[in-house]
Design a protein around this motif. Structure first.
Motif, PDB file in Angstrom:
ATOM      1  N   ASP A   1       0.834  -1.216   0.000  1.00  0.00           N
ATOM      2  CA  ASP A   1       0.000   0.000   0.000  1.00  0.00           C
ATOM      3  C   ASP A   1       0.864   1.258   0.000  1.00  0.00           C
ATOM      4  N   THR A   2       1.884   1.219   0.820  1.00  0.00           N
ATOM      5  CA  THR A   2       2.749   2.376   0.955  1.00  0.00           C
ATOM      6  C   THR A   2       3.472   2.679  -0.367  1.00  0.00           C
ATOM      7  N   ARG A   3       3.957   1.629  -0.972  1.00  0.00           N
ATOM      8  CA  ARG A   3       4.660   1.795  -2.238  1.00  0.00           C
ATOM      9  C   ARG A   3       3.739   2.405  -3.291  1.00  0.00           C
ATOM     10  N   ALA A   4       2.491   1.864  -3.285  1.00  0.00           N
ATOM     11  CA  ALA A   4       1.523   2.406  -4.254  1.00  0.00           C
ATOM     12  C   ALA A   4       1.215   3.873  -3.975  1.00  0.00           C
ATOM     13  N   ALA A   5       1.061   4.199  -2.683  1.00  0.00           N
ATOM     14  CA  ALA A   5       0.719   5.579  -2.315  1.00  0.00           C
ATOM     15  C   ALA A   5       1.854   6.528  -2.643  1.00  0.00           C
ATOM     16  N   MET A   6       3.088   6.022  -2.585  1.00  0.00           N
ATOM     17  CA  MET A   6       4.261   6.879  -2.776  1.00  0.00           C
ATOM     18  C   MET A   6       4.602   7.080  -4.254  1.00  0.00           C
ATOM     19  N   ALA A   7       4.059   6.187  -5.097  1.00  0.00           N
ATOM     20  CA  ALA A   7       4.491   6.195  -6.496  1.00  0.00           C
ATOM     21  C   ALA A   7       4.296   7.563  -7.161  1.00  0.00           C
ATOM     22  N   ASP A   8       3.139   8.206  -6.993  1.00  0.00           N
ATOM     23  CA  ASP A   8       2.832   9.488  -7.630  1.00  0.00           C
ATOM     24  C   ASP A   8       3.739  10.602  -7.107  1.00  0.00           C
TER      25      ASP A   8
ATOM     26  N   ALA B   1      16.676   4.746 -12.942  1.00  0.00           N
ATOM     27  CA  ALA B   1      17.318   4.032 -14.049  1.00  0.00           C
ATOM     28  C   ALA B   1      17.938   5.059 -15.011  1.00  0.00           C
ATOM     29  N   ASP B   2      18.912   4.590 -15.794  1.00  0.00           N
ATOM     30  CA  ASP B   2      19.655   5.493 -16.697  1.00  0.00           C
ATOM     31  C   ASP B   2      18.725   6.361 -17.545  1.00  0.00           C
ATOM     32  N   ALA B   3      17.790   5.683 -18.197  1.00  0.00           N
ATOM     33  CA  ALA B   3      16.923   6.397 -19.131  1.00  0.00           C
ATOM     34  C   ALA B   3      16.111   7.475 -18.416  1.00  0.00           C
ATOM     35  N   ALA B   4      15.634   7.147 -17.196  1.00  0.00           N
ATOM     36  CA  ALA B   4      14.797   8.097 -16.459  1.00  0.00           C
ATOM     37  C   ALA B   4      15.606   9.308 -16.036  1.00  0.00           C
ATOM     38  N   VAL B   5      16.835   9.046 -15.568  1.00  0.00           N
ATOM     39  CA  VAL B   5      17.677  10.164 -15.122  1.00  0.00           C
ATOM     40  C   VAL B   5      18.012  11.070 -16.306  1.00  0.00           C
ATOM     41  N   LEU B   6      18.438  10.424 -17.420  1.00  0.00           N
ATOM     42  CA  LEU B   6      18.790  11.189 -18.613  1.00  0.00           C
ATOM     43  C   LEU B   6      17.601  12.030 -19.075  1.00  0.00           C
ATOM     44  N   GLN B   7      16.419  11.380 -19.036  1.00  0.00           N
ATOM     45  CA  GLN B   7      15.199  12.070 -19.451  1.00  0.00           C
ATOM     46  C   GLN B   7      14.963  13.324 -18.608  1.00  0.00           C
ATOM     47  N   ARG B   8      15.202  13.187 -17.272  1.00  0.00           N
ATOM     48  CA  ARG B   8      14.977  14.326 -16.380  1.00  0.00           C
ATOM     49  C   ARG B   8      15.990  15.455 -16.665  1.00  0.00           C
TER      50      ARG B   8
ATOM     51  N   ALA C   1       7.221  10.185  -8.422  1.00  0.00           N
ATOM     52  CA  ALA C   1       7.328  10.534  -9.836  1.00  0.00           C
ATOM     53  C   ALA C   1       7.278  12.057 -10.015  1.00  0.00           C
ATOM     54  N   GLU C   2       6.352  12.661  -9.309  1.00  0.00           N
ATOM     55  CA  GLU C   2       6.166  14.107  -9.468  1.00  0.00           C
ATOM     56  C   GLU C   2       7.384  14.877  -8.949  1.00  0.00           C
ATOM     57  N   ARG C   3       7.799  14.566  -7.727  1.00  0.00           N
ATOM     58  CA  ARG C   3       8.867  15.344  -7.103  1.00  0.00           C
ATOM     59  C   ARG C   3      10.202  15.100  -7.767  1.00  0.00           C
ATOM     60  N   LEU C   4      10.496  13.829  -8.118  1.00  0.00           N
ATOM     61  CA  LEU C   4      11.773  13.574  -8.773  1.00  0.00           C
ATOM     62  C   LEU C   4      11.770  14.174 -10.177  1.00  0.00           C
ATOM     63  N   GLY C   5      10.586  14.180 -10.773  1.00  0.00           N
ATOM     64  CA  GLY C   5      10.463  14.789 -12.098  1.00  0.00           C
ATOM     65  C   GLY C   5      10.702  16.291 -12.020  1.00  0.00           C
ATOM     66  N   GLY C   6      10.136  16.894 -10.969  1.00  0.00           N
ATOM     67  CA  GLY C   6      10.300  18.341 -10.802  1.00  0.00           C
ATOM     68  C   GLY C   6      11.745  18.698 -10.531  1.00  0.00           C
ATOM     69  N   GLY C   7      12.406  17.834  -9.743  1.00  0.00           N
ATOM     70  CA  GLY C   7      13.807  18.045  -9.479  1.00  0.00           C
ATOM     71  C   GLY C   7      14.100  19.287  -8.659  1.00  0.00           C
ATOM     72  N   ALA C   8      13.075  19.816  -7.998  1.00  0.00           N
ATOM     73  CA  ALA C   8      13.265  21.031  -7.215  1.00  0.00           C
ATOM     74  C   ALA C   8      14.229  20.761  -6.070  1.00  0.00           C
ATOM     75  N   ALA C   9      14.819  21.798  -5.559  1.00  0.00           N
ATOM     76  CA  ALA C   9      15.798  21.665  -4.491  1.00  0.00           C
ATOM     77  C   ALA C   9      15.180  21.030  -3.251  1.00  0.00           C
ATOM     78  N   ASP C  10      13.880  21.269  -3.055  1.00  0.00           N
ATOM     79  CA  ASP C  10      13.259  20.714  -1.852  1.00  0.00           C
ATOM     80  C   ASP C  10      12.500  19.421  -2.132  1.00  0.00           C
TER      81      ASP C  10
ATOM     82  N   LEU D   1      12.251   4.176  -5.705  1.00  0.00           N
ATOM     83  CA  LEU D   1      13.209   5.232  -6.029  1.00  0.00           C
ATOM     84  C   LEU D   1      14.275   4.715  -6.985  1.00  0.00           C
ATOM     85  N   ARG D   2      14.731   3.482  -6.782  1.00  0.00           N
ATOM     86  CA  ARG D   2      15.743   2.927  -7.681  1.00  0.00           C
ATOM     87  C   ARG D   2      15.177   2.777  -9.093  1.00  0.00           C
ATOM     88  N   ASP D   3      13.870   2.325  -9.124  1.00  0.00           N
ATOM     89  CA  ASP D   3      13.243   2.226 -10.452  1.00  0.00           C
ATOM     90  C   ASP D   3      13.228   3.583 -11.145  1.00  0.00           C
ATOM     91  N   GLU D   4      12.960   4.623 -10.383  1.00  0.00           N
ATOM     92  CA  GLU D   4      12.899   5.975 -10.935  1.00  0.00           C
ATOM     93  C   GLU D   4      14.286   6.528 -11.261  1.00  0.00           C
TER      94      GLU D   4
END
Ligand code: GDP
Ligand code: MG
Length: 687
Positions: free
Chosen positions: A494-501, A573-580, A504-513, A568-571
């Motif tokens: 449940d926790t993993r599912a709740a954390m997924a969004d 991956a090389d392709a995801a980091v490069l994409q960000r 994705a959003e915060r790591l995608g944003g890449g904001a300092a906080d 977090l490790r899934d997020e």
């Protein structure tokens, strides 16, 4: 029948007697018959009489009409010497049952008329010993003309009777063992019943009796007695007198007199009834054959003979026989139960059956054995009970173990099924479900062992019940551990599912906080899970106070964080980091500070813009590469994870080598982006 009861000689009428109920108990070779038990069982019907039978023996000189008298009194068919032939009767002791309603055994003692004096006296003494040991009434048969002439053989016979009586009853203190009233007593009295034959003189019976009493007293005085106080004659003997008219001279008066005597031996209600309980030897009828044989064996071999010893030996012999007989049906009934127990069956109503079998065996034993010597009986009964109990216990304990094994198996099986059915329901509570199954299983066990520890049984099966409880406790513990693990896994999911969004959003944003937001969300989830776990543990019956809930919470925390770290490790991956990184450089390069797309003019310093955008994007890489655990309240809290849990290892998302590699790849992609921007400016403004 070729039994010893068949006659060897003709009777007085010259024809073979038809009665086969006589037995030559002791033959002329002094051998004891092996047919006494058979006669008592089949011909005389006396074997089951218990104490309710009497024994009479007759003494007297040869050819004084003893057998004639016995046949008149008791309806027996003893040989009577032919008046014509006057031949020698066979030496030995004959036995027959009276034809009366009462069970009366008659012993007719035959002697010789002294071919050799020593030999005759020897047999006379032996037969006297035997008759007194087994007979309660001894008829002393004599002619009237012998009264007052007590000398020689006649005197000797009475003297023998009294001496022998002292040997039997007077020696060894004469007390008999202690014990219950049924026990054989050494103090039995004997009735000496004098029958005076051919009473033809005018002298009344009383005067004849007086003469005989005086003779008896004189003989008694003259006996060598045991040391100590001389015992009284009356303590050992009652004496009675009767006379009969001359059989040939007064045949009718003789028959009338015989009928009157016969009545005294038969009429139980009469005041002058001959058989009185104090004369009884107190040997049960079923023990009489062994007793009589034992007595004769001792007599024949001139061994010391005393009745207490004989009766104790008899009791041991008979109690052993009776116990062995009682064991047979018991073992036959137990055999199928033993087989069932070996086959692992759980039988119904075994307690009642076991109790009944035990009681029946002891009842069989008691019915016969309790009549014997009290001490011997009690000892043998205890031994029998111990033997019964040992055999029963072996079967019952196997049965109890089968029932316990069945209970354990049913518990595991039924718990799995019940949990499977109930766990999806909203009101599911592990402890209630398992508790219900356990109650049912324990009730079935209680039914299976009900009555096995019946009253009087020297076992309780308490240890087996405790072992079963411990086994069920252990099974419950395993089930509960599995239940808690299942709850933890679900919370982690449940926790993993709740954390997924959020992730994705915060790591995608890449904001300092970004880590502050991600980890704040995790902290919140962890706290919610703490509350849910506490509720689940309570429903599973885990005690709130002990260390178990805290340990479970730590295990859960590890699972929760493992789940999120995996996310977090899934997020990462090389392709995801490069994409960000690419998205970041594009955002910074293509859009202005107001978020509007830039349109490059030749005046713009594209190079500088690009360099700034690329550096900003590259700065994102180390932020994505490592979780900033400091932003979480819980991750570094003391005791949040189990001992040995390596949280630091989980914080590195992109290791240094991969970071360098990604930086290179990003630089190449950024260069391509820059070249494209340059070309577009040339295309727009260059012509
Ligand atoms: P036992 O040897 O003492 O058993 O004597 P029996 O009963 O065999 O009898 C021996 C003989 O005495 C037989 O011929 C009988 O008929 C006879 N007899 C039996 N009873 C009497 C009796 O009361 N008086 C007399 N005179 N003779 C008897
Ligand atoms: Mg005779």
């Amino acid at each position: 029948m070729a039994a010893a009861g068949m006659m060897r000689r003709s009777d007085s009428n010259g024809k073979e007697a038809s009665s086969a109920t006589r037995l030559q108990l002791i033959d002329e070779e002094q051998q004891f018959s092996d047919q006494l038990t058979g006669f008592m069982q089949n011909k005389w019907g006396m074997y089951e009489a218990g104490f309710d039978y009497d024994v009479v023996a007759v003494f007297g000189s040869q050819s004084t009409g003893k057998s004639t008298l016995l046949n008149r009194l008791f309806g027996t068919r003893f040989d009577v010497m032919s008046e014509a032939q006057r031949q020698q009767t066979t030496r030995g002791i004959w036995a027959d049952r009276a034809t009366s309603e009462n069970s009366v055994l008659i012993l007719d003692v035959e002697g010789t008329d002294g071919r050799e004096r020593g030999e005759q006296q020897d047999f006379e003494r032996k037969s006297a010993l035997f008759s007194l040991a087994v007979g309660e009434v001894v008829i002393v048969n004599l002619w009237e003309n012998m009264v007052g002439l007590y000398n020689g053989a006649n005197l000797g016979l009475l003297k023998t009777v009294m001496e022998v009586n002292l040997q039997l009853f007077g020696g060894g203190g004469g007390g008999g063992g202690g014990g219950e009233g049924q026990q054989a007593s050494a103090k039995s009295k004997t009735l000496l019943f004098f029958v005076i034959r051919d009473h033809v003189s005018p002298a009344p019976l009383e005067s004849l009796a007086r003469t005989l009493r005086a003779d008896l007293a004189r003989i008694w005085e003259g006996l060598g007695k045991p040391a100590g106080a001389p015992p009284a004659f009356d303590a050992y003997f009652d004496v009675r007198f009767a006379s009969l008219p001359h059989k040939l001279l007064q045949p009718e008066a003789f028959e009338a007199g015989a009928r009157e005597l016969r009545r005294a031996f038969r009429d139980r209600g009469a005041a002058d009834y001959v058989f009185r309980s104090e004369y009884r030897r107190r040997v049960p009828a079923d023990g009489f054959p062994a007793y009589a044989q034992g007595v004769w064996a001792a007599v024949a071999h001139n061994k010391d003979l005393d009745l207490p010893t004989q009766q104790e030996l008899l009791a041991q012999f008979r109690c052993d026989e009776i116990a062995a007989a009682a064991l047979e049906p018991f073992r036959a009934a137990l055999a199928p139960l033993r087989q069932g127990a070996q086959d692992g069956l759980v039988a119904d109503g075994l307690g009642g059956a076991a109790q009944a079998m035990r009681a029946a065996a002891l009842g069989d034993f008691d019915a016969q054995a309790r009549r014997y010597h009290g001490g011997v009986y009690a000892k043998r009964r205890a031994a029998l009970a111990a033997a019964l109990d040992a055999e029963l216990h072996a079967v019952l304990v196997a049965h109890v173990r089968n029932a316990a094994a069945a209970a354990c198996a049913a518990f595991g099986r039924d718990c799995a099924r019940a949990i499977g059915e109930a766990s999806a329901r909203a009101d599911y509570a592990f402890a209630a479900v398992v508790g219900g199954v356990r109650a049912a299983v324990e009730a079935a066990y209680a039914r299976a062992v009900d009555g096995l520890a019946f009253a009087g049984a020297p076992w309780s099966f308490g240890a087996e019940a405790r072992q079963l409880a411990a086994a069920l406790d252990a099974q419950t513990g395993e089930l509960r551990a599995r239940e808690v693990a299942r709850v933890v896994a679900r919370l982690a999911d449940d926790t993993r599912a709740a954390m997924a969004d959020v992730v994705a959003e915060r790591l995608g944003g890449g904001a300092a906080d970004m880590w502050r937001h991600v980890l704040a969300a995790f902290d919140g989830e962890a706290e919610a899970c703490d509350a849910r776990l506490a509720r689940a543990l309570e429903a599973a019956g885990v005690e709130a106070g002990g260390g178990e809930p805290a340990a479970a919470a730590r295990r859960m925390h590890a699972a929760l964080w493992d789940g999120v770290a995996g996310l977090l490790r899934d997020e990462s991956a090389d392709a995801a980091v490069l994409q960000r990184l690419r998205a970041a450089v594009e955002d910074a390069f293509r859009y202005d500070a107001h978020g509007l797309p830039r349109v490059w003019t030749p005046a713009d310093d594209i190079d500088a813009h690009f360099a700034a955008a690329r550096d900003a994007a590259r700065a994102l890489l180390p932020r994505l590469a490592r979780v900033d655990a400091g932003a979480s309240r819980v991750l570094h809290a003391e005791g949040f994870f189990p001992a040995g849990y390596d949280v630091a290892r989980t914080l590195v998302l992109v290791a240094a080598g991969r970071q360098r590699d990604l930086a290179k790849r990003f630089a190449r992609e950024a260069d391509a982006l820059f070249m494209e921007a340059k070309r577009s400016v040339v295309a727009t403004h260059g012509r």
